[in-house]
Motif scaffolding. Sequence first.
Motif, PDB file in Angstrom:
ATOM      1  N   GLU A 200       0.813  -1.212   0.000  1.00 26.57           N
ATOM      2  CA  GLU A 200       0.000   0.000   0.000  1.00 26.57           C
ATOM      3  C   GLU A 200       0.850   1.267   0.000  1.00 26.57           C
ATOM      4  O   GLU A 200       0.437   2.286  -0.570  1.00 26.57           O
ATOM      5  N   GLN A 201       2.004   1.213   0.647  1.00 32.73           N
ATOM      6  CA  GLN A 201       2.904   2.376   0.616  1.00 32.73           C
ATOM      7  C   GLN A 201       3.219   2.763  -0.821  1.00 32.73           C
ATOM      8  O   GLN A 201       3.180   3.939  -1.191  1.00 32.73           O
ATOM      9  N   GLU A 202       3.508   1.778  -1.640  1.00 32.66           N
ATOM     10  CA  GLU A 202       3.844   2.043  -3.034  1.00 32.66           C
ATOM     11  C   GLU A 202       2.602   2.365  -3.860  1.00 32.66           C
ATOM     12  O   GLU A 202       2.601   3.279  -4.681  1.00 32.66           O
ATOM     13  N   ARG A 203       1.520   1.626  -3.635  1.00 32.02           N
ATOM     14  CA  ARG A 203       0.336   1.773  -4.482  1.00 32.02           C
ATOM     15  C   ARG A 203      -0.264   3.164  -4.403  1.00 32.02           C
ATOM     16  O   ARG A 203      -0.702   3.730  -5.416  1.00 32.02           O
ATOM     17  N   PHE A 204      -0.309   3.751  -3.197  1.00 30.84           N
ATOM     18  CA  PHE A 204      -0.948   5.050  -3.032  1.00 30.84           C
ATOM     19  C   PHE A 204       0.040   6.218  -3.116  1.00 30.84           C
ATOM     20  O   PHE A 204      -0.345   7.367  -2.915  1.00 30.84           O
ATOM     21  N   ASP A 205       1.296   5.917  -3.421  1.00 33.84           N
ATOM     22  CA  ASP A 205       2.286   6.983  -3.526  1.00 33.84           C
ATOM     23  C   ASP A 205       2.358   7.552  -4.935  1.00 33.84           C
ATOM     24  O   ASP A 205       2.879   8.641  -5.142  1.00 33.84           O
ATOM     25  N   GLU A 206       1.801   6.812  -5.891  1.00 30.55           N
ATOM     26  CA  GLU A 206       1.973   7.202  -7.287  1.00 30.55           C
ATOM     27  C   GLU A 206       0.831   6.619  -8.117  1.00 30.55           C
ATOM     28  O   GLU A 206       0.330   5.536  -7.825  1.00 30.55           O
ATOM     29  N   ILE A 207       0.413   7.340  -9.146  1.00 28.23           N
ATOM     30  CA  ILE A 207      -0.612   6.832 -10.052  1.00 28.23           C
ATOM     31  C   ILE A 207      -0.010   6.658 -11.438  1.00 28.23           C
ATOM     32  O   ILE A 207       0.656   7.552 -11.953  1.00 28.23           O
ATOM     33  N   VAL A 208      -0.198   5.485 -12.015  1.00 29.87           N
ATOM     34  CA  VAL A 208       0.197   5.214 -13.394  1.00 29.87           C
ATOM     35  C   VAL A 208      -1.036   4.687 -14.110  1.00 29.87           C
ATOM     36  O   VAL A 208      -1.583   3.660 -13.725  1.00 29.87           O
ATOM     37  N   ASN A 209      -1.464   5.402 -15.138  1.00 32.57           N
ATOM     38  CA  ASN A 209      -2.683   5.031 -15.850  1.00 32.57           C
ATOM     39  C   ASN A 209      -2.375   4.005 -16.935  1.00 32.57           C
ATOM     40  O   ASN A 209      -2.471   4.263 -18.133  1.00 32.57           O
ATOM     41  N   ARG A 210      -2.024   2.843 -16.456  1.00 33.80           N
ATOM     42  CA  ARG A 210      -1.607   1.723 -17.310  1.00 33.80           C
ATOM     43  C   ARG A 210      -2.849   1.003 -17.851  1.00 33.80           C
ATOM     44  O   ARG A 210      -3.854   0.886 -17.163  1.00 33.80           O
ATOM     45  N   LEU A 211      -2.756   0.501 -19.088  1.00 33.19           N
ATOM     46  CA  LEU A 211      -3.879  -0.209 -19.716  1.00 33.19           C
ATOM     47  C   LEU A 211      -5.152   0.635 -19.647  1.00 33.19           C
ATOM     48  O   LEU A 211      -6.252   0.123 -19.423  1.00 33.19           O
ATOM     49  N   PHE A 212      -4.984   1.927 -19.864  1.00 32.50           N
ATOM     50  CA  PHE A 212      -6.060   2.891 -19.637  1.00 32.50           C
ATOM     51  C   PHE A 212      -7.247   2.653 -20.562  1.00 32.50           C
ATOM     52  O   PHE A 212      -8.398   2.607 -20.121  1.00 32.50           O
ATOM     53  N   HIS A 213      -6.982   2.510 -21.846  1.00 30.61           N
ATOM     54  CA  HIS A 213      -8.120   2.476 -22.770  1.00 30.61           C
ATOM     55  C   HIS A 213      -8.880   1.162 -22.690  1.00 30.61           C
ATOM     56  O   HIS A 213     -10.080   1.119 -22.971  1.00 30.61           O
ATOM     57  N   THR A 214      -8.242   0.078 -22.248  1.00 31.75           N
ATOM     58  CA  THR A 214      -8.994  -1.161 -22.075  1.00 31.75           C
ATOM     59  C   THR A 214      -9.926  -1.071 -20.865  1.00 31.75           C
ATOM     60  O   THR A 214     -10.986  -1.699 -20.841  1.00 31.75           O
ATOM     61  N   GLU A 215      -9.533  -0.280 -19.866  1.00 30.04           N
ATOM     62  CA  GLU A 215     -10.400  -0.099 -18.698  1.00 30.04           C
ATOM     63  C   GLU A 215     -11.650   0.700 -19.056  1.00 30.04           C
ATOM     64  O   GLU A 215     -12.672   0.625 -18.380  1.00 30.04           O
ATOM     65  N   LEU A 216     -11.548   1.478 -20.171  1.00 24.39           N
ATOM     66  CA  LEU A 216     -12.717   2.217 -20.623  1.00 24.39           C
ATOM     67  C   LEU A 216     -13.888   1.275 -20.897  1.00 24.39           C
ATOM     68  O   LEU A 216     -15.048   1.609 -20.628  1.00 24.39           O
ATOM     69  N   GLU A 217     -13.587   0.109 -21.446  1.00 25.12           N
ATOM     70  CA  GLU A 217     -14.650  -0.840 -21.747  1.00 25.12           C
ATOM     71  C   GLU A 217     -15.451  -1.187 -20.494  1.00 25.12           C
ATOM     72  O   GLU A 217     -16.680  -1.280 -20.516  1.00 25.12           O
ATOM     73  N   THR A 218     -14.733  -1.388 -19.380  1.00 22.17           N
ATOM     74  CA  THR A 218     -15.397  -1.735 -18.120  1.00 22.17           C
ATOM     75  C   THR A 218     -16.301  -0.599 -17.662  1.00 22.17           C
ATOM     76  O   THR A 218     -17.459  -0.812 -17.276  1.00 22.17           O
ATOM     77  N   VAL A 219     -15.780   0.632 -17.692  1.00 17.77           N
ATOM     78  CA  VAL A 219     -16.554   1.781 -17.234  1.00 17.77           C
ATOM     79  C   VAL A 219     -17.734   2.042 -18.170  1.00 17.77           C
ATOM     80  O   VAL A 219     -18.845   2.353 -17.718  1.00 17.77           O
ATOM     81  N   TYR A 220     -17.513   1.917 -19.482  1.00 17.61           N
ATOM     82  CA  TYR A 220     -18.613   2.103 -20.432  1.00 17.61           C
ATOM     83  C   TYR A 220     -19.720   1.086 -20.188  1.00 17.61           C
ATOM     84  O   TYR A 220     -20.910   1.408 -20.274  1.00 17.61           O
ATOM     85  N   GLU A 221     -19.333  -0.153 -19.898  1.00 16.15           N
ATOM     86  CA  GLU A 221     -20.332  -1.181 -19.658  1.00 16.15           C
ATOM     87  C   GLU A 221     -21.119  -0.885 -18.381  1.00 16.15           C
ATOM     88  O   GLU A 221     -22.339  -1.087 -18.317  1.00 16.15           O
ATOM     89  N   GLU A 222     -20.426  -0.389 -17.333  1.00 16.16           N
ATOM     90  CA  GLU A 222     -21.116  -0.008 -16.105  1.00 16.16           C
ATOM     91  C   GLU A 222     -22.132   1.101 -16.397  1.00 16.16           C
ATOM     92  O   GLU A 222     -23.252   1.087 -15.877  1.00 16.16           O
TER      93      GLU A 222
END
Length: 565
Positions: A200-222
């Motif tokens: 968690e120290q590492e996860r919340f220290d930085e944001i990397v928008n990796r595989l961003f456009h494939t995640e769009l499919e999930t949000v669009y479906e929601e």
Amino acid sequence: MKRNFFFYTLVVAMLGIYGCTGTAENSFETKFGSEDGYDYEYSTNDPTNTRIYTLENGLKVYLSRYADEPRIQVLIPVKAGSKFDPADNTGLAHYLEHMVFKGTSKFGTTDWETEKVYIDSIEQMFNHYATLTDQEERTEYYALIDEVSQEASAYAIPNEVDKMFAMIGGEGVNAYTAEDRTVYMTNIPANEIERYLMIEQERFDEIVNRLFHTELETVYEEKNRSLDNDFYKTYETLLTCMFESHPYGTQTGIGTIEHLKNPSITEIKKYFYKYYVPNNMAVCMSGDLDYTETIKLIDKYLGTWEEAPVEPVQFDPEPPITEPVVKEVYGPQAELLFMGFRLDGRNSRDYLLMQLADMILNNAQAGLIDLNLAQKQLVLAAGSFPLPMKDYSLHVFQGRPKNGQSLEEVKDLILGQIELLKKGEFEDWLIDAVIADFKQNEMRQLESNGARSNHMVTAFTNDIAWSDYVSELSQMENITKEEIVDFANRIYQDNYAVVYKRNGEDPNKVRILKPQITKVDVNRNNKSEFYKDIETVTPPKLTPVFVDYNADIDKGNMKLDIDVL
């Protein structure tokens, strides 16, 4: 809570009638303690024995020891929900919630230096994409985004954060975004606190928008599922009626179609670094933990996060609703209505009064709606529930008509039960029974580390002092029938909104069209160096604890000389 109303009240009533030996102190005060150099606050008479620490960087830490099993429930709330989304870029909080699971420059990648070039390029491409208006041009340009995203995916390790949590025995790894908060959850073995914190120290220290456009499919479906759901559409329309200017009603958690069609990696990064700072977050832990050793580990790893000023978001007060607001929505599912009254937020006495009023009206068996409408079969279904939020709360009523019955008739029947409440035409014993039900429900919740940690999240994200939060049932006990009747006459007037969901074709039906997204081909067996480092850390062994029936079980006597274990 409403399903077993009589069972709950019977159990607590029996305890109250026969009385266990001993006395109860009703004072809830904030006290302060210190152990091994760590100061904390706590409340007297808190059954969870929760300690609240504040690290030097402003991070709040709620710890409660409940050793029913060798596990710990951890929730990390961020005061950054959908109401904080910019009005011109809604859906950011929810989209960011998805991206926090994608990794950082240290994990989720096989070659960050190379991958970063692609990710930076994709960010700029999305910014340009948002400026295009011609649909053919947008389609052609998105094909380029898709192509570059394919190349970037060659360096991605999908779901590595989930794999690391699984490696340490984590369960229930998930997150949710609400109006006032985003919350990340994990249930971990009691001996894996350190490796959990390293992740968690590492996860919340930085944001990397990796595989961003494939995640769009999930949000669009929601989004499309919500647009197809009559129940959700009715509920969402009710919020727009109740809030003319506040984000609770002017924007949705998932975001508008126009904003989702033009997602901005740049804005998501700004949002992360603006709100995901320690002085705007908390760690809520309940389980088989040692207070001092746990806070030392949290300070060691999460005390490294750098605080930053967070400006409070200001909203103009909602104008009063002076006459009923009526809206209609259409869809193929069964007809229903939602009706709501607006009142002060979660941290108010009105909210406590509303909880009591809600149960007097509808507790599944003995409420006014239950007795006079449901049991007499005057409607197909009817009920109510409180909707708590930080800035405002709603008391929501719902109903379904019988064959041949109109939604307007259902609404009038529900309003009739509210009128009985306003006149005080309910049994005096019902208030005591409702409070007993709340007590029984609370007793059951205290046996769950998930419920305990959720209480911490509620207090933190609504800015409720812990001593005030744990004393709410005690406050309810001092509420009289006269006060409830006065409250009802003040709150339940012609200041409501009602939404009728009728059968028929939705004239406003829309869907978000998903762009052409090529399925990425990733190597799920790869491991980052960060993952390998976590693997090498050996956690302490768990030591079995066996029940000592003489020492571990509290014993008492009822007034009828019945032993209580």
